[in-house]
Design a protein around this motif. Structure first.
Motif, PDB file in Angstrom:
ATOM      1  N   MET A 170       0.885  -1.195   0.048  1.00 20.62           N
ATOM      2  CA  MET A 170       0.056   0.087  -0.065  1.00 20.62           C
ATOM      3  C   MET A 170       0.734   1.282   0.018  1.00 20.62           C
ATOM      4  O   MET A 170       1.861   1.423   0.813  1.00 20.62           O
ATOM      5  N   SER A 171       0.486   2.257  -0.870  1.00 19.32           N
ATOM      6  CA  SER A 171       1.025   3.650  -0.612  1.00 19.32           C
ATOM      7  C   SER A 171       1.014   4.319   0.411  1.00 19.32           C
ATOM      8  O   SER A 171      -0.012   3.791   1.455  1.00 19.32           O
ATOM      9  N   GLU A 172       1.878   5.020   1.112  1.00 26.68           N
ATOM     10  CA  GLU A 172       1.710   5.668   2.386  1.00 26.68           C
ATOM     11  C   GLU A 172       0.341   6.596   2.441  1.00 26.68           C
ATOM     12  O   GLU A 172      -0.117   6.581   3.525  1.00 26.68           O
ATOM     13  N   GLU A 173       0.021   7.206   1.375  1.00 23.79           N
ATOM     14  CA  GLU A 173      -1.160   8.121   1.348  1.00 23.79           C
ATOM     15  C   GLU A 173      -2.429   7.177   1.698  1.00 23.79           C
ATOM     16  O   GLU A 173      -3.157   7.368   2.727  1.00 23.79           O
ATOM     17  N   SER A 174      -2.461   5.884   1.227  1.00 23.23           N
ATOM     18  CA  SER A 174      -3.564   5.177   1.245  1.00 23.23           C
ATOM     19  C   SER A 174      -3.573   4.608   2.774  1.00 23.23           C
ATOM     20  O   SER A 174      -4.401   4.238   3.457  1.00 23.23           O
ATOM     21  N   TYR A 175      -2.449   4.172   3.100  1.00 26.15           N
ATOM     22  CA  TYR A 175      -2.132   3.638   4.431  1.00 26.15           C
ATOM     23  C   TYR A 175      -2.576   4.582   5.433  1.00 26.15           C
ATOM     24  O   TYR A 175      -3.214   4.167   6.560  1.00 26.15           O
ATOM     25  N   GLN A 176      -2.118   5.762   5.313  1.00 29.46           N
ATOM     26  CA  GLN A 176      -2.379   6.706   6.558  1.00 29.46           C
ATOM     27  C   GLN A 176      -3.857   7.068   6.712  1.00 29.46           C
ATOM     28  O   GLN A 176      -4.188   7.238   7.727  1.00 29.46           O
ATOM     29  N   THR A 177      -4.500   7.200   5.469  1.00 25.81           N
ATOM     30  CA  THR A 177      -5.930   7.360   5.449  1.00 25.81           C
ATOM     31  C   THR A 177      -6.632   6.294   5.929  1.00 25.81           C
ATOM     32  O   THR A 177      -7.626   6.370   6.715  1.00 25.81           O
ATOM     33  N   LEU A 178      -6.488   5.024   5.589  1.00 24.12           N
ATOM     34  CA  LEU A 178      -7.089   3.784   6.194  1.00 24.12           C
ATOM     35  C   LEU A 178      -6.642   3.570   7.527  1.00 24.12           C
ATOM     36  O   LEU A 178      -7.825   3.307   8.575  1.00 24.12           O
ATOM     37  N   LYS A 179      -5.546   3.859   8.133  1.00 24.23           N
ATOM     38  CA  LYS A 179      -5.177   3.843   9.654  1.00 24.23           C
ATOM     39  C   LYS A 179      -6.039   4.792  10.308  1.00 24.23           C
ATOM     40  O   LYS A 179      -6.495   4.435  11.383  1.00 24.23           O
ATOM     41  N   LYS A 180      -6.090   6.176   9.815  1.00 25.57           N
ATOM     42  CA  LYS A 180      -6.862   7.065  10.669  1.00 25.57           C
ATOM     43  C   LYS A 180      -8.251   6.588  10.863  1.00 25.57           C
ATOM     44  O   LYS A 180      -8.965   6.780  11.584  1.00 25.57           O
ATOM     45  N   GLU A 181      -8.619   6.160   9.471  1.00 26.33           N
ATOM     46  CA  GLU A 181     -10.075   5.807   9.487  1.00 26.33           C
ATOM     47  C   GLU A 181     -10.518   4.733  10.587  1.00 26.33           C
ATOM     48  O   GLU A 181     -11.548   4.644  11.206  1.00 26.33           O
ATOM     49  N   LEU A 182      -9.630   3.681  10.253  1.00 26.28           N
ATOM     50  CA  LEU A 182      -9.910   2.296  11.104  1.00 26.28           C
ATOM     51  C   LEU A 182      -9.608   2.628  12.650  1.00 26.28           C
ATOM     52  O   LEU A 182     -10.224   1.891  13.551  1.00 26.28           O
ATOM     53  N   SER A 183      -8.521   3.549  12.891  1.00 20.42           N
ATOM     54  CA  SER A 183      -8.341   3.562  14.227  1.00 20.42           C
ATOM     55  C   SER A 183      -9.359   4.246  15.276  1.00 20.42           C
ATOM     56  O   SER A 183      -9.593   3.973  16.334  1.00 20.42           O
ATOM     57  N   SER A 184     -10.163   5.113  14.594  1.00 14.53           N
ATOM     58  CA  SER A 184     -11.351   5.785  15.062  1.00 14.53           C
ATOM     59  C   SER A 184     -12.417   4.935  15.080  1.00 14.53           C
ATOM     60  O   SER A 184     -13.293   5.097  16.262  1.00 14.53           O
ATOM     61  N   LYS A 185     -12.672   3.775  14.382  1.00  8.37           N
ATOM     62  CA  LYS A 185     -13.910   2.759  14.580  1.00  8.37           C
ATOM     63  C   LYS A 185     -13.448   1.760  15.514  1.00  8.37           C
ATOM     64  O   LYS A 185     -14.300   0.952  15.832  1.00  8.37           O
ATOM     65  N   MET A 186     -12.132   1.399  15.379  1.00 10.63           N
ATOM     66  CA  MET A 186     -11.701   0.214  16.081  1.00 10.63           C
ATOM     67  C   MET A 186     -10.768   0.405  17.288  1.00 10.63           C
ATOM     68  O   MET A 186     -10.167   1.258  17.151  1.00 10.63           O
ATOM     69  N   ASP A 187     -10.559  -0.559  17.880  1.00 10.07           N
ATOM     70  CA  ASP A 187      -9.469  -0.381  18.998  1.00 10.07           C
ATOM     71  C   ASP A 187      -7.963  -0.861  18.417  1.00 10.07           C
ATOM     72  O   ASP A 187      -7.511  -1.481  18.757  1.00 10.07           O
ATOM     73  N   VAL A 188      -7.672   0.103  17.321  1.00 11.26           N
ATOM     74  CA  VAL A 188      -6.337   0.014  16.687  1.00 11.26           C
ATOM     75  C   VAL A 188      -5.714   1.310  16.558  1.00 11.26           C
ATOM     76  O   VAL A 188      -6.133   2.211  16.312  1.00 11.26           O
ATOM     77  N   GLN A 189      -4.541   0.990  17.323  1.00  7.59           N
ATOM     78  CA  GLN A 189      -3.478   2.365  17.030  1.00  7.59           C
ATOM     79  C   GLN A 189      -2.326   1.961  16.202  1.00  7.59           C
ATOM     80  O   GLN A 189      -1.501   2.195  15.515  1.00  7.59           O
TER      81      GLN A 189
END
Length: 186
Positions: free
Chosen positions: A167-186
Protein backbone atom coordinates in the motif's frame (compact mmCIF):
# COMPACT_ATOMS: atom_id res chain seq x y z
CA UNK A 1 40.38 -24.56 -34.58
CA UNK A 2 37.98 -21.70 -35.09
CA UNK A 3 38.21 -19.31 -37.99
CA UNK A 4 39.53 -15.91 -36.87
CA UNK A 5 36.71 -13.56 -36.03
CA UNK A 6 37.75 -10.00 -36.79
CA UNK A 7 34.91 -8.47 -34.75
CA UNK A 8 35.21 -10.75 -31.70
CA UNK A 9 37.49 -8.45 -29.71
CA UNK A 10 35.38 -5.43 -30.56
CA UNK A 11 32.20 -7.20 -29.40
CA UNK A 12 33.87 -8.27 -26.17
CA UNK A 13 35.09 -4.75 -25.51
CA UNK A 14 31.65 -3.24 -26.15
CA UNK A 15 29.90 -5.90 -24.07
CA UNK A 16 32.29 -5.29 -21.18
CA UNK A 17 31.93 -1.53 -21.41
CA UNK A 18 28.16 -1.81 -21.27
CA UNK A 19 28.32 -4.00 -18.22
CA UNK A 20 30.73 -1.66 -16.43
CA UNK A 21 28.61 1.35 -17.31
CA UNK A 22 25.47 -0.30 -15.95
CA UNK A 23 27.33 -1.32 -12.80
CA UNK A 24 28.60 2.19 -12.17
CA UNK A 25 25.13 3.61 -12.65
CA UNK A 26 23.66 1.11 -10.18
CA UNK A 27 26.34 1.86 -7.60
CA UNK A 28 25.73 5.59 -7.87
CA UNK A 29 22.01 5.25 -7.32
CA UNK A 30 21.81 2.02 -5.33
CA UNK A 31 20.56 -1.30 -6.65
CA UNK A 32 16.94 -0.54 -5.75
CA UNK A 33 16.86 2.89 -7.40
CA UNK A 34 16.89 5.20 -4.37
CA UNK A 35 19.60 7.80 -3.96
CA UNK A 36 22.40 6.79 -1.67
CA UNK A 37 23.41 8.81 1.36
CA UNK A 38 26.99 9.84 2.13
CA UNK A 39 28.85 7.20 4.13
CA UNK A 40 31.48 8.06 6.71
CA UNK A 41 34.11 5.72 8.09
CA UNK A 42 33.93 5.32 11.86
CA UNK A 43 36.36 2.92 13.49
CA UNK A 44 36.34 0.46 10.60
CA UNK A 45 32.55 0.36 10.24
CA UNK A 46 30.53 2.19 7.66
CA UNK A 47 28.07 4.65 9.11
CA UNK A 48 25.42 6.55 7.22
CA UNK A 49 24.94 10.14 8.17
CA UNK A 50 21.20 9.81 8.64
CA UNK A 51 20.48 12.91 10.67
CA UNK A 52 18.48 14.26 7.75
CA UNK A 53 17.83 10.96 5.99
CA UNK A 54 14.55 11.38 4.14
CA UNK A 55 13.15 9.10 1.49
CA UNK A 56 10.45 10.17 -0.91
CA UNK A 57 7.35 8.06 -1.55
CA UNK A 58 8.86 6.83 -4.82
CA UNK A 59 12.08 5.80 -3.06
CA UNK A 60 10.13 3.98 -0.35
CA UNK A 61 8.13 2.12 -2.99
CA UNK A 62 11.27 1.07 -4.91
CA UNK A 63 12.83 -0.71 -1.94
CA UNK A 64 12.01 -4.36 -2.57
CA UNK A 65 9.74 -6.35 -0.33
CA UNK A 66 12.57 -8.71 0.63
CA UNK A 67 14.86 -5.81 1.59
CA UNK A 68 12.10 -4.35 3.75
CA UNK A 69 11.69 -7.76 5.41
CA UNK A 70 15.41 -7.91 6.21
CA UNK A 71 15.28 -4.43 7.74
CA UNK A 72 12.10 -5.20 9.70
CA UNK A 73 13.56 -8.42 11.15
CA UNK A 74 16.80 -6.65 11.98
CA UNK A 75 14.78 -4.01 13.86
CA UNK A 76 12.97 -6.69 15.88
CA UNK A 77 16.20 -8.49 16.80
CA UNK A 78 18.00 -5.21 17.51
CA UNK A 79 15.22 -4.16 19.88
CA UNK A 80 15.49 -7.47 21.74
CA UNK A 81 19.29 -7.41 21.98
CA UNK A 82 19.62 -3.69 22.64
CA UNK A 83 22.35 -3.20 20.07
CA UNK A 84 24.15 -5.06 17.33
CA UNK A 85 22.69 -8.31 16.01
CA UNK A 86 24.58 -11.43 14.97
CA UNK A 87 23.96 -12.43 11.37
CA UNK A 88 23.50 -16.02 12.54
CA UNK A 89 20.51 -14.84 14.61
CA UNK A 90 19.04 -13.19 11.51
CA UNK A 91 19.47 -16.46 9.61
CA UNK A 92 17.76 -18.38 12.38
CA UNK A 93 14.83 -15.95 12.63
CA UNK A 94 14.23 -15.71 8.90
CA UNK A 95 14.94 -19.35 8.06
CA UNK A 96 17.65 -18.49 5.52
CA UNK A 97 21.23 -19.68 5.26
CA UNK A 98 23.98 -17.63 6.89
CA UNK A 99 25.45 -17.04 3.43
CA UNK A 100 22.17 -15.54 2.18
CA UNK A 101 21.96 -13.25 5.19
CA UNK A 102 25.57 -12.19 4.77
CA UNK A 103 25.03 -11.34 1.10
CA UNK A 104 21.86 -9.38 1.88
CA UNK A 105 23.53 -7.48 4.75
CA UNK A 106 26.49 -6.61 2.52
CA UNK A 107 24.11 -5.25 -0.10
CA UNK A 108 22.11 -3.28 2.48
CA UNK A 109 25.36 -1.93 3.95
CA UNK A 110 26.56 -0.78 0.52
CA UNK A 111 23.26 1.06 0.11
CA UNK A 112 23.61 2.69 3.53
CA UNK A 113 20.83 0.88 5.41
CA UNK A 114 22.93 -1.18 7.86
CA UNK A 115 26.26 -0.85 9.66
CA UNK A 116 28.78 -3.65 10.07
CA UNK A 117 31.02 -4.52 12.98
CA UNK A 118 33.61 -7.29 13.16
CA UNK A 119 32.52 -10.90 13.78
CA UNK A 120 29.31 -10.70 11.79
CA UNK A 121 27.55 -8.05 13.83
CA UNK A 122 25.13 -5.65 12.13
CA UNK A 123 22.69 -2.92 13.09
CA UNK A 124 20.42 -0.49 11.31
CA UNK A 125 21.67 2.89 10.19
CA UNK A 126 19.40 5.89 10.78
CA UNK A 127 17.95 5.56 7.27
CA UNK A 128 17.50 1.80 7.62
CA UNK A 129 15.80 2.31 10.97
CA UNK A 130 13.26 4.74 9.49
CA UNK A 131 12.30 2.26 6.81
CA UNK A 132 12.20 -0.67 9.26
CA UNK A 133 10.02 1.27 11.71
CA UNK A 134 7.65 2.26 8.91
CA UNK A 135 7.30 -1.35 7.76
CA UNK A 136 6.95 -2.69 11.32
CA UNK A 137 4.32 -0.06 12.15
CA UNK A 138 2.31 -1.15 9.12
CA UNK A 139 2.71 -4.81 10.04
CA UNK A 140 1.44 -4.26 13.59
CA UNK A 141 -1.47 -2.17 12.36
CA UNK A 142 -2.63 -4.71 9.77
CA UNK A 143 -2.15 -7.59 12.22
CA UNK A 144 -4.33 -5.85 14.83
CA UNK A 145 -7.03 -5.03 12.26
CA UNK A 146 -7.15 -8.59 11.01
CA UNK A 147 -7.18 -10.20 14.46
CA UNK A 148 -9.88 -7.75 15.62
CA UNK A 149 -11.96 -8.92 12.66
CA UNK A 150 -11.64 -12.51 13.89
CA UNK A 151 -8.94 -13.76 11.51
CA UNK A 152 -6.84 -16.55 13.13
CA UNK A 153 -3.46 -15.34 14.38
CA UNK A 154 -1.35 -17.39 11.97
CA UNK A 155 -3.29 -16.21 8.93
CA UNK A 156 -3.38 -12.61 10.20
CA UNK A 157 0.41 -12.69 10.66
CA UNK A 158 1.00 -13.98 7.13
CA UNK A 159 -1.47 -11.55 5.54
CA UNK A 160 -0.09 -8.58 7.51
CA UNK A 161 3.34 -9.43 6.09
CA UNK A 162 1.95 -9.12 2.58
CA UNK A 163 -0.16 -6.02 3.22
CA UNK A 164 2.66 -4.01 4.83
CA UNK A 165 4.46 -3.79 1.47
CA UNK A 166 1.57 -3.33 -0.93
CA UNK A 167 0.00 0.00 0.00
CA UNK A 168 1.08 3.57 -0.71
CA UNK A 169 1.84 5.77 2.27
CA UNK A 170 -1.14 8.02 1.53
CA UNK A 171 -3.59 5.10 1.39
CA UNK A 172 -2.10 3.55 4.52
CA UNK A 173 -2.35 6.78 6.54
CA UNK A 174 -5.95 7.35 5.42
CA UNK A 175 -6.93 3.77 6.25
CA UNK A 176 -5.13 3.92 9.58
CA UNK A 177 -6.87 7.17 10.53
CA UNK A 178 -10.28 5.85 9.52
CA UNK A 179 -9.96 2.42 11.16
CA UNK A 180 -8.26 3.70 14.31
CA UNK A 181 -11.29 5.83 15.11
CA UNK A 182 -13.70 2.91 14.53
CA UNK A 183 -11.72 0.02 16.02
CA UNK A 184 -9.41 -0.40 18.97
CA UNK A 185 -6.39 -0.14 16.69
CA UNK A 186 -3.47 2.29 16.97
Amino acid sequence: HRAPDENRDERRQNRGAGWRTRCRARKAVGAHGARRQPVQENGGASVVDGSDFELSEVELMTLSESREDYLENLLILETRSGGFVRQVDMASRMGFSKASISKAMSSLSAEGYVEFRPRGLVRLSNGGRKIAERVYDRHCFFFKVLTNLGIPTEIAQRDACRMEHAMSEESYQTLKKELSSKMDVQ
